[in-house]
Enzyme design. Structure first.
Site, PDB file in Angstrom:
ATOM      1  N   HIS B  59       7.907 -37.802   0.285  1.00 49.45           N
ATOM      2  CA  HIS B  59       6.624 -38.587   0.747  1.00 49.45           C
ATOM      3  C   HIS B  59       6.312 -39.655  -0.442  1.00 49.45           C
ATOM      4  O   HIS B  59       5.760 -40.693  -0.061  1.00 49.45           O
ATOM      5  CB  HIS B  59       5.305 -37.895   1.468  1.00 49.45           C
ATOM      6  CG  HIS B  59       4.004 -39.094   1.431  1.00 49.45           C
ATOM      7  ND1 HIS B  59       2.917 -39.288   0.256  1.00 49.45           N
ATOM      8  CD2 HIS B  59       3.578 -39.481   1.893  1.00 49.45           C
ATOM      9  CE1 HIS B  59       1.872 -40.063   0.407  1.00 49.45           C
ATOM     10  NE2 HIS B  59       2.700 -40.143   2.043  1.00 49.45           N
ATOM     11  N   GLU B  62       8.912 -42.273  -0.348  1.00 47.96           N
ATOM     12  CA  GLU B  62       8.409 -43.439   0.977  1.00 47.96           C
ATOM     13  C   GLU B  62       7.636 -44.786   0.461  1.00 47.96           C
ATOM     14  O   GLU B  62       8.125 -46.015   0.822  1.00 47.96           O
ATOM     15  CB  GLU B  62       7.913 -42.555   2.341  1.00 47.96           C
ATOM     16  CG  GLU B  62       7.548 -43.453   3.604  1.00 47.96           C
ATOM     17  CD  GLU B  62       6.045 -42.595   3.742  1.00 47.96           C
ATOM     18  OE1 GLU B  62       6.014 -41.883   4.385  1.00 47.96           O
ATOM     19  OE2 GLU B  62       4.680 -43.714   3.822  1.00 47.96           O
ATOM     20  N   HIS B  63       7.049 -44.072  -0.299  1.00 40.33           N
ATOM     21  CA  HIS B  63       5.884 -45.257  -0.838  1.00 40.33           C
ATOM     22  C   HIS B  63       6.764 -46.009  -1.611  1.00 40.33           C
ATOM     23  O   HIS B  63       6.082 -47.211  -1.588  1.00 40.33           O
ATOM     24  CB  HIS B  63       4.747 -44.417  -1.730  1.00 40.33           C
ATOM     25  CG  HIS B  63       3.708 -43.550  -0.914  1.00 40.33           C
ATOM     26  ND1 HIS B  63       2.267 -45.179  -0.708  1.00 40.33           N
ATOM     27  CD2 HIS B  63       3.320 -42.772   0.167  1.00 40.33           C
ATOM     28  CE1 HIS B  63       1.601 -44.007   0.158  1.00 40.33           C
ATOM     29  NE2 HIS B  63       2.069 -43.462   0.966  1.00 40.33           N
ATOM     30  N   GLU B 134      -5.358 -40.538  -1.064  1.00 40.64           N
ATOM     31  CA  GLU B 134      -4.795 -40.246   0.603  1.00 40.64           C
ATOM     32  C   GLU B 134      -4.778 -39.154   0.727  1.00 40.64           C
ATOM     33  O   GLU B 134      -5.229 -38.567   1.859  1.00 40.64           O
ATOM     34  CB  GLU B 134      -2.938 -40.913   1.031  1.00 40.64           C
ATOM     35  CG  GLU B 134      -2.661 -41.297   2.002  1.00 40.64           C
ATOM     36  CD  GLU B 134      -1.008 -40.912   2.157  1.00 40.64           C
ATOM     37  OE1 GLU B 134      -0.180 -41.834   1.540  1.00 40.64           O
ATOM     38  OE2 GLU B 134      -0.265 -40.787   3.641  1.00 40.64           O
TER      39      GLU B 134
END
Lengths: 424, 416
Positions: B59, B62-63, B134
């Site tokens: 993840h 992905e950022h 997040e």
């Protein structure tokens, strides 16, 4: 098929808006009724789409109605309510497959339209009252919707800000009603609210996809024949600029605090909307916006920080999830960025926002749901604007107009939900 | 290069499947009359591929992949007007955009950024702050917590029990070097797929792919996975108290672990069974609803991926324990007596219709094409499965789908 938007008035205050096309495998029909938003009637009104969605005279229970939907190849009925300026919109939307996919040449679309109109106009009632067992179940579900909404802290914080910013106005009401209000709803009160809605509400039926809109409009007219329509005037008050800014803080045991800032948009009428929309997008819309690129990316203050304009009530909201110790920095920086837009926004900034909004409007006609949503968003407007017309208006906005629009924005209310440590 | 056209007569529609010289799988589904296009570029790598690296690395990557040393991808997409995004699941990471105009230019940006990583210790540190927020946001979401508590309790070792974004602590260990080595391992073109759906053509897509990715065979191949997971759930019950007004629950029935993903037929059959036995057209559902134990938020899902298979029920309820017991009783009854034939036919027809409805949605189709590449099925197979599926199959499948002695109930309760 024609691939154009058409609007037909079928009765007083009742119009059918359609977009016929054969490029979809499905059709979409929605039934929308706008009534005044009023704290005294909202708890009855909010239950109308849900009680109607339970049964009809022909399919007298939720089970029978669901079985009918399954036999219509999994057609769906979705009830909901929404706030629209100082009005409450009651809505039931239906999706279904196109006729060419039926096993036996059934006209699925017309069968679905008939079922939807039966749901609206032919509920399973006894005299002038809904059935006690159904009302009892729906009262419970309405209260549960209200309770579960509070589980979503982002939503909760937004609702609380709106309550504070519009205190004393109808707009402060939660569209889901109140616990006390719902508890006092009776079979008779709900029925009379329903009768009032279908006789005096502003009605818009949206149709999208491979649907014969004329046949649906004719069918609707036959249902309306027996109803004496007496449409009510719907009016929304808009405050142009803020009085002294107010600040409200509350504590809750959560990990992340929530910051919600309400601004008056400086909107005189609908003609101001395009420039405010572009300005708001540049301020806090896409990833190129000031709030995303500065508050999130450069300052690393939060995961989300965005602005949106509430066209029908002329205000702008900025929302962010934030650590308590960063809240003051964020509040200051958000206002700095608004000031940036008013004073230093560039042609390049403007171009990015315009392209993004125009590009999005080009995708509207690619799904029946988006077309329905597009039409729905204009339920209060006298004329339906097409995505192309909207794109033209956006494209005509100049940098000076955007700066002026930003300069006219005034801070009204700061709501801060502070994350609190649990006390053992 | 190998190109195949895959047609469906009923839908009067077709798409193209291409194995590019680089090894990349490409899907192009031109849709007549559409003015927008949706493109998605994904790799068969997600949060469960966490062996030897900090939790949440997939993840985190992905950022970071939409950045370069000069300009980030979002700034370039802002110039074209496209809407870009990315997401990470348990078993894949995908980068996407939708646009009305400038498709070729947008596709170029997408392919270029994902295949040209750029990280420094500084950009990694900055992202730790954003992702930290997040993670904190999800910690306040009861529906997220109830799901991950269920997975943590049902699975003893399988990495599906790890939160997709990791934890504030685990992502603090991520370094730029680690990100580069994950790129080498998981982002080879042979492990990836590209799908473009809408107002586009094979020629247009291939022209951009050839230009940005070249035509040389890329190094690296499909990554394989292996999991050791006991049959039994770790805990039968787990609860957490949060700032909620109404309890939420998730009840999961665990199946044996296989390394490979379930077949399309197994997935569709398992979902069909859920609706036949527990759906809105059953007496079971309507009785629980009328008696006030569930709300329309109640639903079942066949939740699967590499090495995990769980049939899950979720919803809000004042009495989650009662609902869980009723579900188990219903399972015992239907295993003993079989599924009612009328129920089966009605639900089969309804699922067939819903499958047809999905063919409007270009976003959904593009996502499904990438998934089909990783899971090894063909897009139109679904419609044939619904036509050929039988009640006997469903009654057989039921018995392996539900072991009432191997389930976990996860509950989020209001704070006292």
């Amino acid at each position: 098929m024609k691939n154009t938007f058409t609007t037909v008035e079928v009765a007083s205050g009742v119009r059918v808006c359609s977009y016929e096309t054969d490029r979809f495998t499905t059709g979409r029909i929605s039934f929308n009724i706008a009534v005044p938003l009023d704290p005294n009637s909202v708890s009855n009104n909010t239950m109308i789409p849900f009680i109607l969605n339970r049964s009809t005279k022909e399919y007298p229970s939720y089970l029978e109605l669901n079985k009918k939907l399954a036999s219509l190849y999994g057609a769906t009925l979705t009830p909901s309510v929404a706030k629209y300026g100082d009005s409450l919109v009651l809505r039931i939307a239906m999706s279904m497959i196109g006729n060419k996919f039926s096993f036996d040449d059934e006209d699925i679309l017309l069968s679905c339209a008939k079922l939807l109109f039966d749901v609206i106009f032919s509920p399973n009632v006894s005299g002038d009252a809904f059935l006690e067992s159904e009302v009892e179940a729906e009262r419970r579900l309405a209260i549960e919707r209200l309770i579960t909404e509070k589980n979503d802290k982002r939503r909760y914080a937004l609702n609380r800000m709106i309550e504070e910013m519009f205190a004393g106005e109808p707009y402060a009401s939660n569209v889901l009603g109140t616990e006390e209000g719902i508890a006092s709803v009776t079979c008779e009160s709900l029925y009379s609210a329903y009768k009032a809605a279908i006789t005096s509400g502003r009605i818009q039926v949206n149709i999208a996809g491979s649907v014969d809109a004329t046949a649906v409009a004719d069918l609707l007219s036959s249902y309306l024949d027996s109803i004496e329509r007496n449409p009510v005037m719907l009016f929304t008050s808009v405050q142009y600029e803020a009085d002294e800014p107010r600040r409200v803080e509350e504590e809750l045991v959560v990990n992340q605090g929530k910051l919600v800032m309400g601004f008056r948009a400086g909107m005189m009428d609908e003609s101001d909307y395009p420039k405010i929309k572009v300005m708001c997008d540049l301020f806090g819309g896409g990833t190129y916006s000031r709030l995303f690129s500065v508050v999130r990316e450069q300052m690393s203050l939060c995961y989300y920080c965005s602005a949106r304009v509430f066209k029908n009530k002329g205000f702008i909201v900025v929302q962010s999830g934030i650590e308590n110790e960063n809240a003051e920095t964020a509040i200051v920086e958000i206002q700095n960025q608004l000031k940036y837009v008013a004073e230093n926004a560039t042609e390049d900034d403007l171009m990015m926002s315009k392209r993004s909004i125009i590009d999005t409007s080009k995708t509207v006609c690619d799904t029946p749901e988006d077309i329905d949503g597009w039409l729905f968003s204009q339920i209060m407007d006298d004329e339906i604007e097409t995505p192309e017309q909207h794109a033209e208006r956006i494209n005509a906005i100049t940098l000076d107009e955007v700066k002026e629009a930003a300069a006219a924005v005034t801070l009204d209310t700061i709501y801060l939900l502070i994350g609190k440590e649990e006390v053992e | 290069m190998e190109l195949r056209e895959i047609k469906n007569e009923l839908l009067d529609s077709s798409y193209f499947e291409i194995t590019h010289d680089t090894g990349l799988k490409i899907f192009v589904y031109p849709k007549t009359g559409y003015s927008s296009t949706y493109a998605i570029f994904g790799t068969d790598y997600g949060s469960i591929d966490a062996d030897g690296i900090p939790n949440g690395t997939a993840h985190f990557l992905e950022h970071k992949l939409f950045e370069s040393d000069e300009v980030d991808a979002f700034q370039l997409f802002a110039q074209t007007g496209a809407n870009a995004n990315a997401y990470t699941t348990f078993d894949r990471t995908c980068y996407l955009f939708s646009c009305g105009d400038n498709f070729k230019e947008n596709l170029k940006i997408l392919l270029d950024f994902v295949t040209h990583p750029y990280f420094t210790e500084e950009t990694v540190r900055k992202e730790q702050g954003i992702i930290g927020q997040e993670i904190r946001m999800y910690q306040d979401e009861p529906s997220w917590q109830v799901l991950f508590n269920l997975l943590r309790a049902a699975y003893q070792k399988h990495p599906v029990r790890i939160d997709i974004a990791g934890t504030v602590e685990s992502i603090a260990d991520i370094t730029a070097d680690m990100l580069y080595s994950c790129i080498d391992k998981f982002y080879s073109l042979g492990n990836m797929a590209l799908a473009c759906v809408g107002n586009t053509s094979v020629e247009e897509v291939l022209a951009v792919v050839d230009e940005v990715l070249g035509t040389d065979k890329a190094s690296g191949a499909r990554v394989t996975r292996h999991f050791d997971e006991p049959y039994e759930v770790g805990q039968a019950y787990i609860e957490e108290h949060m700032a909620v007004a109404m309890p939420q629950f998730a009840l999961g029935f665990k199946e044996p672990t296989y390394d490979e993903r379930p077949s399309l037929r197994e997935k569709l059959l398992s979902t069909l069974i859920l609706d036949c036995v527990f759906g809105e057209t059953t007496e079971f559902y309507n009785k629980l609803l009328d008696d006030g134990y569930i709300s329309p938020s109640f639903g079942g899902e066949y939740f699967t991926g590499p090495g995990f298979r769980l049939t899950m029920f979720t919803g809000d309820s004042r009495e989650p324990q009662y609902v869980a017991e009723e579900i188990k009783l219903r399972i015992k009854d239907v295993i003993a007596n079989g599924i009612n034939e009328d129920d089966f036919e009605r639900v089969r027809r309804s699922h067939y219709g819903r499958a047809i409805m999905d063919y409007n949605d270009i976003d959904g189709l593009a996502n499904e094409l990438v998934l089909s590449s990783f899971e090894g099925f063909k897009l139109f197979d679904e419609i044939d499965v619904y036509k050929s599926i039988t009640l006997e199959e469903a009654n057989e499948r039921l018995k392996e789908q539900f072991d009432v002695n191997n389930c976990t109930l996860s509950v989020v309760l209001p704070k006292e």
